[in-house]
Write a protein that holds these residues in place. Structure first.
Motif, mmCIF file in Angstrom:
data_model
loop_
_atom_site.group_PDB
_atom_site.id
_atom_site.type_symbol
_atom_site.label_atom_id
_atom_site.label_comp_id
_atom_site.label_asym_id
_atom_site.label_seq_id
_atom_site.Cartn_x
_atom_site.Cartn_y
_atom_site.Cartn_z
ATOM 1 N N VAL A 167 0.842 -1.192 0.000
ATOM 2 C CA VAL A 167 0.000 0.000 0.000
ATOM 3 C C VAL A 167 0.876 1.241 0.000
ATOM 4 C CG1 VAL A 167 -1.696 1.325 1.307
ATOM 5 C CG2 VAL A 167 -1.974 -1.151 1.068
ATOM 6 N N ALA A 168 1.886 1.275 0.870
ATOM 7 C CA ALA A 168 2.843 2.388 0.863
ATOM 8 C C ALA A 168 3.528 2.501 -0.493
ATOM 9 C CB ALA A 168 3.880 2.192 1.964
ATOM 10 N N ARG A 169 3.789 1.372 -1.116
ATOM 11 C CA ARG A 169 4.469 1.356 -2.421
ATOM 12 C C ARG A 169 3.661 2.081 -3.490
ATOM 13 N NH1 ARG A 169 5.366 -4.461 -3.504
ATOM 14 N NH2 ARG A 169 6.335 -4.303 -1.445
ATOM 15 N N GLU A 170 2.334 2.082 -3.339
ATOM 16 C CA GLU A 170 1.511 2.809 -4.306
ATOM 17 C C GLU A 170 1.853 4.294 -4.315
ATOM 18 O OE1 GLU A 170 -1.347 1.363 -6.528
ATOM 19 O OE2 GLU A 170 0.510 0.253 -6.193
ATOM 20 N N TRP A 171 2.237 4.826 -3.162
ATOM 21 C CA TRP A 171 2.620 6.243 -3.090
ATOM 22 C C TRP A 171 3.941 6.504 -3.818
ATOM 23 C CZ3 TRP A 171 1.563 10.226 1.093
ATOM 24 C CH2 TRP A 171 0.220 10.186 1.495
ATOM 25 N N THR A 172 4.778 5.508 -3.928
ATOM 26 C CA THR A 172 6.100 5.711 -4.534
ATOM 27 C C THR A 172 6.135 5.328 -6.010
ATOM 28 O OG1 THR A 172 6.919 3.494 -3.939
ATOM 29 C CG2 THR A 172 7.188 5.248 -2.306
ATOM 30 N N ASN A 173 5.162 4.535 -6.455
ATOM 31 C CA ASN A 173 5.191 4.097 -7.862
ATOM 32 C C ASN A 173 4.086 4.734 -8.704
ATOM 33 O OD1 ASN A 173 2.806 2.689 -7.323
ATOM 34 N ND2 ASN A 173 3.782 0.686 -7.178
ATOM 35 N N GLY A 174 3.482 5.808 -8.176
ATOM 36 C CA GLY A 174 2.455 6.501 -8.944
ATOM 37 C C GLY A 174 1.126 5.780 -8.998
ATOM 38 N N PHE A 175 0.813 4.984 -7.959
ATOM 39 C CA PHE A 175 -0.441 4.238 -7.891
ATOM 40 C C PHE A 175 -0.554 3.233 -9.044
ATOM 41 C CE2 PHE A 175 -1.029 7.885 -5.264
ATOM 42 C CZ PHE A 175 -1.953 7.542 -4.280
ATOM 43 N N ALA A 176 0.555 2.516 -9.268
ATOM 44 C CA ALA A 176 0.631 1.615 -10.416
ATOM 45 C C ALA A 176 -0.345 0.450 -10.322
ATOM 46 C CB ALA A 176 2.061 1.091 -10.568
ATOM 47 N N LEU A 177 -0.424 -0.221 -9.164
ATOM 48 C CA LEU A 177 -1.356 -1.337 -9.039
ATOM 49 C C LEU A 177 -2.802 -0.855 -9.021
ATOM 50 C CD1 LEU A 177 0.172 -3.954 -6.550
ATOM 51 C CD2 LEU A 177 -0.344 -4.257 -8.981
ATOM 52 N N THR A 178 -3.025 0.334 -8.467
ATOM 53 C CA THR A 178 -4.366 0.920 -8.503
ATOM 54 C C THR A 178 -4.798 1.117 -9.958
ATOM 55 O OG1 THR A 178 -4.042 2.032 -6.384
ATOM 56 C CG2 THR A 178 -5.738 2.921 -7.836
ATOM 57 N N ARG A 179 -3.900 1.641 -10.779
ATOM 58 C CA ARG A 179 -4.189 1.834 -12.197
ATOM 59 C C ARG A 179 -4.424 0.485 -12.888
ATOM 60 N NH1 ARG A 179 -6.664 5.070 -14.980
ATOM 61 N NH2 ARG A 179 -7.724 3.121 -15.449
ATOM 62 N N GLN A 180 -3.585 -0.500 -12.560
ATOM 63 C CA GLN A 180 -3.751 -1.826 -13.152
ATOM 64 C C GLN A 180 -5.094 -2.427 -12.753
ATOM 65 O OE1 GLN A 180 -0.540 -4.560 -12.253
ATOM 66 N NE2 GLN A 180 -1.729 -6.332 -12.895
ATOM 67 N N ALA A 260 -9.202 0.937 -4.050
ATOM 68 C CA ALA A 260 -8.718 2.116 -4.774
ATOM 69 C C ALA A 260 -8.954 1.972 -6.272
ATOM 70 C CB ALA A 260 -7.234 2.340 -4.483
ATOM 71 N N GLY A 261 -8.732 0.768 -6.792
ATOM 72 C CA GLY A 261 -8.961 0.541 -8.220
ATOM 73 C C GLY A 261 -10.416 0.681 -8.601
ATOM 74 N N ILE A 262 -11.319 0.179 -7.748
ATOM 75 C CA ILE A 262 -12.753 0.345 -8.009
ATOM 76 C C ILE A 262 -13.108 1.827 -8.021
ATOM 77 C CG2 ILE A 262 -15.076 -0.073 -7.119
ATOM 78 C CD1 ILE A 262 -14.000 -2.721 -5.931
ATOM 79 N N TYR A 263 -12.548 2.586 -7.057
ATOM 80 C CA TYR A 263 -12.807 4.029 -7.010
ATOM 81 C C TYR A 263 -12.422 4.685 -8.340
ATOM 82 C CZ TYR A 263 -12.138 8.945 -5.946
ATOM 83 O OH TYR A 263 -12.190 10.323 -5.998
ATOM 84 N N VAL A 264 -11.235 4.388 -8.833
ATOM 85 C CA VAL A 264 -10.772 4.983 -10.087
ATOM 86 C C VAL A 264 -11.660 4.549 -11.246
ATOM 87 C CG1 VAL A 264 -8.864 5.027 -11.749
ATOM 88 C CG2 VAL A 264 -8.389 5.255 -9.302
ATOM 89 N N ALA A 265 -11.971 3.257 -11.313
ATOM 90 C CA ALA A 265 -12.789 2.749 -12.414
ATOM 91 C C ALA A 265 -14.182 3.376 -12.415
ATOM 92 C CB ALA A 265 -12.881 1.225 -12.324
ATOM 93 N N LEU A 266 -14.770 3.535 -11.225
ATOM 94 C CA LEU A 266 -16.087 4.184 -11.148
ATOM 95 C C LEU A 266 -16.036 5.598 -11.721
ATOM 96 C CD1 LEU A 266 -17.217 3.068 -7.575
ATOM 97 C CD2 LEU A 266 -18.306 2.406 -9.712
ATOM 98 N N GLY A 267 -14.954 6.304 -11.439
ATOM 99 C CA GLY A 267 -14.802 7.653 -11.958
ATOM 100 C C GLY A 267 -14.633 7.699 -13.463
ATOM 101 N N GLU A 268 -14.269 6.545 -14.034
ATOM 102 C CA GLU A 268 -14.084 6.462 -15.481
ATOM 103 C C GLU A 268 -15.288 5.824 -16.180
ATOM 104 O OE1 GLU A 268 -9.215 5.945 -15.203
ATOM 105 O OE2 GLU A 268 -10.510 4.177 -15.372
ATOM 106 N N GLY A 269 -16.376 5.622 -15.424
ATOM 107 C CA GLY A 269 -17.603 5.122 -16.037
ATOM 108 C C GLY A 269 -17.862 3.643 -15.874
#
Length: 274
Positions: A167-180, A260-269
């Motif tokens: 989870v901390a790693r998401e802050w350092t890698n630009g939220f890479a797994l969240t995006r994935q 976090a990924g669901i949050y992003v995906a919801l924002g994208e429709g």
């Protein structure tokens, strides 16, 4: 299928938390089909409701990341189920403040020492497992003094923790797994089945660091391999879920990133209701 949109980012974050915990079967984690002895589905749902004022503040007026995380933990500690969403708050609050992943990256880059101190205060209110090698112990007052002396921002704290905490790693890698995760949700379609498949894809791709802290690195690696076997058809999903529950193996960090990924995906429709 009728398209449904959410009213605001706070509602979007609550929906992400609710959808993740209600999806099943997600191997080893609380869902609508099974609880833990000390933490139940209703504890997770209560946290989803109780945290709303923090999400609304983040969206409407902004605020400091560290203090918002601390307030979220304080509000959701009012039930008896212990920590349910600490990792999710670490990811969701920058996303709400920033609006999207790019904005969250800017929020992360702008954190300061006070954010780090407030975060440690929040950490101390939880029962989150930490690695035994951590020299910045949340239970040691000297750690706060060390943070001040070193001038560590909250981004620095996350970078310090990143090798041992995904989870901390998401802050350092630009939220890479969240995006994935968001991309996988779009690829897998809509609704509960897409969330379960996405959860399995993530679990099969990287060892869950919550499992590693609780049971050791080999258990996390073994769980990752088993998830891959499920995806390849060599292992039954429900049997794997039962094995994880019986062994106390819960991929809590993957769950946080899934939220976090669901949050992003919801924002994208992405549509949850189909």
């Amino acid at each position: 299928m009728k398209e449904r949109t959410l009213a605001n980012r706070a509602e979007q974050a609550q929906m992400a938390m609710m959808l993740e915990v209600c999806a099943y079967p997600k191997p080893g984690n609380v869902d609508r089909c099974h609880d833990y002895s000390d933490t139940r589905l209703e504890h997770f749902l209560a946290s989803t409701i109780l945290v709303r004022p923090v999400f609304e503040t983040a969206e409407r007026t902004g605020g400091r990341v560290g203090s918002l995380i601390r307030e979220a933990v304080m509000l959701t500690n009012s039930h008896a189920g212990g920590n349910t969403h600490f990792g999710a708050f670490i990811l969701l609050i920058p996303l709400i403040l920033g609006g999207d992943i790019e904005g969250a990256r800017r929020v992360v880059a702008g954190t300061d020492v006070q954010d780090a101190i407030d975060f440690y205060a929040a950490f101390g209110l939880t029962q989150v497992r930490v690695a035994k090698s951590d020299d910045l112990d949340v239970n040691d007052p000297e750690s706060i003094a060390a943070i001040r002396e070193r001038g560590m921002t909250l981004a620095d704290i996350m970078a310090y923790s990143a090798p041992r905490d995904m989870v901390a790693r998401e802050w350092t890698n630009g939220f890479a797994l969240t995006r994935q995760c968001a991309d996988l949700l779009h690829a897998h379609g809509h609704g509960r089945e897409a969330i379960v498949r996405t959860f399995l894809d993530l679990l099969a791709s990287v060892p869950d660091t919550f499992i590693a802290k609780k049971h050791g690195a080999e258990a996390a690696e073994r769980t990752m391999r088993c998830a891959g076997e499920v995806l390849r058809g060599g292992r039954d999903l429900r049997a794997f879920d039962a094995e994880c529950i019986n062994g106390g193996i819960n991929p809590g960090s993957i769950a946080d990133i899934t939220i976090a990924g669901i949050y992003v995906a919801l924002g994208e429709g992405w549509q949850w209701d189909c």
